[in-house]
Design a protein around this motif. Structure first.
Motif, short mmCIF file in Angstrom:
data_model
loop_
_atom_site.label_atom_id
_atom_site.label_comp_id
_atom_site.label_asym_id
_atom_site.label_seq_id
_atom_site.Cartn_x
_atom_site.Cartn_y
_atom_site.Cartn_z
N SER A 1 2.08 8.22 9.18
CA SER A 1 3.09 8.05 8.14
C SER A 1 2.57 7.19 7.00
O SER A 1 2.97 7.37 5.85
CB SER A 1 4.40 7.51 8.70
N ILE A 2 1.64 6.29 7.29
CA ILE A 2 1.02 5.53 6.20
C ILE A 2 0.24 6.48 5.31
O ILE A 2 0.23 6.35 4.09
CB ILE A 2 0.10 4.42 6.75
N LEU A 3 -0.40 7.46 5.92
CA LEU A 3 -1.18 8.42 5.14
C LEU A 3 -0.30 9.45 4.44
O LEU A 3 -0.81 10.32 3.75
CB LEU A 3 -2.19 9.13 6.04
N GLY A 4 1.01 9.36 4.65
CA GLY A 4 1.91 10.21 3.89
C GLY A 4 2.40 11.44 4.64
O GLY A 4 2.97 12.34 4.04
N LYS B 1 5.08 -8.46 22.38
CA LYS B 1 4.03 -7.96 23.27
C LYS B 1 3.29 -9.13 23.90
O LYS B 1 3.03 -10.14 23.25
CB LYS B 1 3.03 -7.11 22.47
N LEU C 1 -0.56 -1.73 19.60
CA LEU C 1 0.17 -0.49 19.86
C LEU C 1 -0.72 0.52 20.58
O LEU C 1 -1.95 0.47 20.49
CB LEU C 1 0.68 0.10 18.55
N ILE D 1 -4.89 2.16 0.64
CA ILE D 1 -4.10 3.38 0.69
C ILE D 1 -2.93 3.29 -0.26
O ILE D 1 -2.43 2.22 -0.53
CB ILE D 1 -3.64 3.64 2.15
N THR E 1 4.94 13.31 7.29
CA THR E 1 6.26 13.07 7.82
C THR E 1 6.19 13.11 9.35
O THR E 1 5.23 13.62 9.90
CB THR E 1 7.26 14.15 7.36
N ARG E 2 7.22 12.55 9.97
CA ARG E 2 7.21 12.50 11.42
C ARG E 2 7.12 13.90 12.03
O ARG E 2 6.45 14.12 13.02
CB ARG E 2 8.48 11.80 11.91
N LYS E 3 7.81 14.82 11.35
CA LYS E 3 7.79 16.21 11.82
C LYS E 3 6.37 16.77 11.82
O LYS E 3 5.93 17.38 12.78
CB LYS E 3 8.66 17.05 10.87
N LYS F 1 7.94 -3.73 17.83
CA LYS F 1 7.22 -3.47 19.08
C LYS F 1 6.18 -4.54 19.36
O LYS F 1 5.97 -4.93 20.49
CB LYS F 1 6.49 -2.12 18.97
N TYR G 1 1.42 7.96 15.09
CA TYR G 1 2.62 8.08 14.25
C TYR G 1 2.59 7.10 13.08
O TYR G 1 2.91 7.44 11.95
CB TYR G 1 3.88 7.88 15.09
N LEU G 2 2.18 5.87 13.38
CA LEU G 2 2.15 4.84 12.34
C LEU G 2 1.15 5.21 11.25
O LEU G 2 1.48 5.25 10.07
CB LEU G 2 1.79 3.50 12.98
N PHE H 1 8.65 8.60 1.12
CA PHE H 1 8.00 7.77 2.13
C PHE H 1 9.03 7.06 3.02
O PHE H 1 8.71 6.07 3.66
CB PHE H 1 7.11 6.72 1.46
N MET I 1 8.85 3.24 10.38
CA MET I 1 7.63 3.10 11.18
C MET I 1 7.08 1.68 11.12
O MET I 1 6.69 1.12 12.14
CB MET I 1 6.55 4.07 10.69
N GLU J 1 1.42 5.56 19.57
CA GLU J 1 2.19 4.88 18.53
C GLU J 1 1.40 4.78 17.24
O GLU J 1 1.93 4.93 16.14
CB GLU J 1 2.60 3.48 19.02
N HIS K 1 -2.67 -0.74 14.48
CA HIS K 1 -2.32 -2.02 15.07
C HIS K 1 -2.86 -2.10 16.48
O HIS K 1 -2.56 -1.26 17.31
CB HIS K 1 -0.81 -2.23 15.06
N GLU L 1 10.32 7.50 5.80
CA GLU L 1 10.03 7.34 7.22
C GLU L 1 9.08 6.18 7.48
O GLU L 1 9.08 5.60 8.55
CB GLU L 1 9.43 8.63 7.78
N LEU L 2 8.29 5.86 6.47
CA LEU L 2 7.34 4.76 6.63
C LEU L 2 8.08 3.45 6.83
O LEU L 2 7.64 2.58 7.59
CB LEU L 2 6.43 4.67 5.41
#
Lengths: 436, 313
Positions: free
Chosen positions: A131-134, B80, A120, B154, A136-138, B76, A127-128, B63, B69, A124, A117, B65-66
């Motif tokens: 997570s789209i690519l699969g 802006k 962002l 994707i 985890t945040r960790k 966010k 992270y975005l 998924f 996100m 950011e 985006h 967490e997505l």
């Protein structure tokens, strides 16, 4: 023998076309169509039978197996079904027939930076996108520093991506994707974006993945890249596998198929000009009619027809690569002087005096045919061709220090400290280094 | 090396099993592969999916967490490069409340219909859940088209997208709620135990919005007409929901019909909770049933339609 990790059996994908379920109908159209069908059925008129021309087969009866650790290049001309195959393997779309079996975690990279985006910041977006690519945040957090370092944009990590240059955002996007740790990596033409340095980095990363015993499926139009990376190449044409084997066997087929394609120039419709003269065919080859090799003599043959036989015409062309819109420009006007007699139908042969100086990759050629100063026929990207590393010659030592063109020059090394002006080149002091 | 074939697509329950095993096996495989030991886990079979599909909850969970996100991204991005920023989340509903109180309350004499309750707070307590519902439906309808690039490039469970679209309306809702609290202080409305119901009502609003939103999101993939139809539909829906008028104004023999609108019971209950008046449990129960059934239909329809999304969008 490594185990099979991808097993594709009779895979097919067809898209419905035609009036039954047009993909681009609006709702009222669809309703009126359905109503008409109902009405016709009431009157006893049978609906038109579904014929095969209503289907477009993007993939047909494709079968192959890939074993663990293999790097397989998938090549083919536009519309051959490469992307459809990758979309099925990465679960974006379902096949229409047959099946594909996969084991292992698949990461597919059909586009660099999907879901970025612009508003962002780099942080950011990591992270975005991660997570789209699969991831985890960790996982992302653990790899965050590596991703940033690898992308080389540490300073701008808290700047919105819209302020990035396109090169920067591509580097960041690739860096995220490069840190996925899949067992099977599926990549579509990602090399088409970015500069030479970025492309080399991509290739390097794919090589790393391959070296670590993971499987790579790699779609590209860049034959040089396919040649260096892959031990096996599958060629698709009109949705079918036409060749599956070693790169040196399959790549020439692709090139020859390209030649056939260029013969369609006569019927191409996306052309400009008054049509009083027309280019009907064009090939770019080495002197034997094979694929152009770096450092070997090469030639351009153009077939034309004109309604002004006997007159002087002008043919010019521009060669472009993905990174540079104008690698080379030549015009018969500057190459031949004086009156010219052009027959009604003939061939223009342009044979550059220098051996092919283009770094192995893909190029396109745009052509223009003029008569009396006005454009008769102009085509963008009339021909696609790729240059490969051929038989051993001095240019091969270039490795990846690639530029678009390779300059040849006379070079002299001697003991004297005199400047060039004081001690000019003479025949006997020059290292005669020209390629044969 | 024997191959274990699991017909995952045809027996959806097995998808769950297969996926979990694939994931856990994959982690070990990466390490083992480097050690040149080969154990590539189980097959995942991709074949044409026919018939009714089960929702792949295991994947959704993977998924999860997505969801956050994507919602976070929208939140966010929303304000802006605006001078007033998140203040817009307050300005909009407050302005609506003032204008509507004036026109419907004063000029249309609606304030005489609501008894002792001050009309502005009567209105605002309904406007709040309504706005949340309306913007959730709109956002989830558009969500597939807005994210179409992602859908074609994707893989991820598509259901996440319309759900994530409720994130921004939810944040706006929370902001606007502060104004409601201020209004309650201003009109000295005392707090009642019923306020504890609000989280449940918020959840119920999401469920109602998703029932409609999921279906609309799925059809918008094929027919962009709905992008234009939905704002209009929402406007009509606004007037058949007791936001500016009390429910009792609707004639007795029409009540059953109006109760089919899940927002009817929810808004009534929301208003009653804020004002501390009696909750119409039967109406709320009806709304809950309609909302849950709607959501179930929406989920099934969306799940069924999603197979074609990447091809049609």
């Amino acid at each position: 023998m490594n185990p099979v990790v991808i097993d594709v059996e009779n895979l097919g994908k067809s898209y419905r076309l035609g009036s039954h379920f047009q993909l681009d109908v609006t709702l009222p159209e669809m309703i009126s169509l359905k109503a008409k069908q109902c009405f016709n059925r009431l009157r006893g008129i049978k609906p038109e039978p579904k014929t095969d021309d209503r289907h477009f087969n993007a993939l047909e009866d494709v079968s192959f197996q890939v074993t663990q650790g293999e790097v397989v290049g998938i090549i083919g001309h536009n519309g051959a079904g490469k992307s459809t195959l990758l979309k099925i393997l990465s679960e974006i779309t379902d096949p229409s027939s047959g099946q594909a079996k996969i084991r292992g975690r698949v990461a597919s990279l059909l586009e660099v930076g999907t879901g970025f985006h612009p508003e962002l910041t780099g942080r950011e977006n990591i992270y975005l996108n991660g997570s789209i690519l699969g991831m985890t945040r960790k996982e992302i957090a653990a790899k965050f520093d590596d991703i940033v370092t690898y992308s080389g944009i540490e300073k701008f990590i808290d700047t919105p991506v819209k302020r990035y240059s396109s090169g920067m955002s591509v580097r960041l996007a690739f860096s995220i994707a490069a840190h996925l740790e899949p067992e099977i990596l599926v990549i579509d033409e990602v090399l088409a974006v970015g500069d030479v340095e970025f492309q080399n980095r991509c290739l390097g990363r794919i090589q790393e993945v391959a070296n670590s015993h993971r499987t790579v499926l790699f779609v590209s139009h860049n034959m040089a890249a396919v040649q260096t990376l892959c031990k096996r190449v599958i060629m698709l044409d009109h949705g079918k596998i036409v060749a599956d084997g070693k790169p040196e066997d399959v790549i020439p087929l692709y090139i020859n198929a390209g030649k056939l394609q260029s013969e369609d120039l006569a019927t191409r419709t996306d052309r400009n000009g008054n049509g009083q003269a027309k280019i009907t065919g064009c090939t770019i080859t080495d002197l034997e009619g094979n694929q152009v090799q770096l450092g070997k003599p090469w030639q351009i043959n153009v077939e034309y027809e004109t309604s002004h036989p006997g007159d002087r015409h002008e043919f010019d062309f521009t060669i472009s690569s993905a990174n540079s819109p104008r690698v080379c420009y030549l015009s018969t006007n500057m190459l031949i002087d004086g009156p010219q007699h052009w027959p009604a139908k003939g061939t223009i042969a342009v044979r550059p005096t220098d051996p092919c100086p283009f770094w192995p990759q893909n190029y396109t050629m745009s052509t223009t045919l003029k008569h009396n100063g006005s454009i008769c026929d102009q085509m963008n990207e009339a021909v696609q061709f790729s240059v490969i590393l051929g038989e051993q010659n001095k240019y091969n030592s270039l490795g990846r220090r690639a530029s678009v063109m390779v300059l040849d020059a006379e070079v002299r090394v001697d003991e004297s400290q005199k400047s060039l002006a004081e001690n000019p080149f003479t025949a006997d002091t020059t290292l005669q280094n020209r390629a044969a | 090396m024997p191959f274990v074939t699991v017909m995952a697509r045809e027996a959806p329950v097995l998808v769950v099993v297969t996926w979990e095993k694939t994931v856990s096996a994959s982690q070990t495989t990466t390490q083992k592969a480097i050690a040149d030991e080969v154990n590539p886990g189980q097959w995942k079979v991709l074949k044409p999916r026919k018939g009714l599909q089960m929702i792949d909850f295991a994947r959704l969970w993977q998924f999860r967490e997505l969801l956050g996100m994507l919602a976070l991204r929208d939140v966010k991005v929303r304000y802006k490069q605006t001078a007033l920023g998140a203040a817009w989340a307050i300005i909009q509903p407050v302005t609506m409340m003032v204008v509507m109180s004036l026109f419907f309350g004063r000029f249309a004499k609606m304030n005489e219909q609501v008894g002792a309750v001050p009309y502005p707070i009567f209105l605002y307590a309904a406007l709040l859940p309504w706005t949340f519902f309306a913007s959730s439906v709109t956002a989830s309808t558009n969500s597939m088209v807005v994210n179409s690039r992602m859908l074609t490039k994707i893989f991820f469970p598509r259901l996440i997208v319309p759900f994530a679209a409720t994130g921004t309306p939810l944040v706006d809702y929370a902001m606007a709620f502060i104004v409601l609290l201020a209004l309650m202080v201003w009109y000295s409305v005392s707090l009642s135990w019923q306020l504890l119901l609000l989280p449940a009502l918020v959840a119920l609003t999401i469920i109602s919005a998703m029932g409609v939103g999921l279906i609309l999101a799925a059809v918008t993939v094929r027919f962009r007409d709905f992008r234009y139809l939905v704002p209009f539909m929402i406007q009509v829906w606004f007037f058949i929901t007791p936001v500016i008028y009390p429910n009792k104004m609707v004639p007795e023999n029409w009540q059953w019909l109006i109760q089919l609108n899940p927002m009817c019971g929810i808004i009534e209950a929301f208003r009653a909770s804020v004002l501390g008046t009696a909750i119409n449990w039967s109406s709320l129960g009806m709304s809950t049933v309609v909302a849950v059934v709607g959501m179930a239909i929406g989920l099934l329809y969306f799940n069924q339609a999603q197979r074609k999304f990447a091809d049609v969008i």
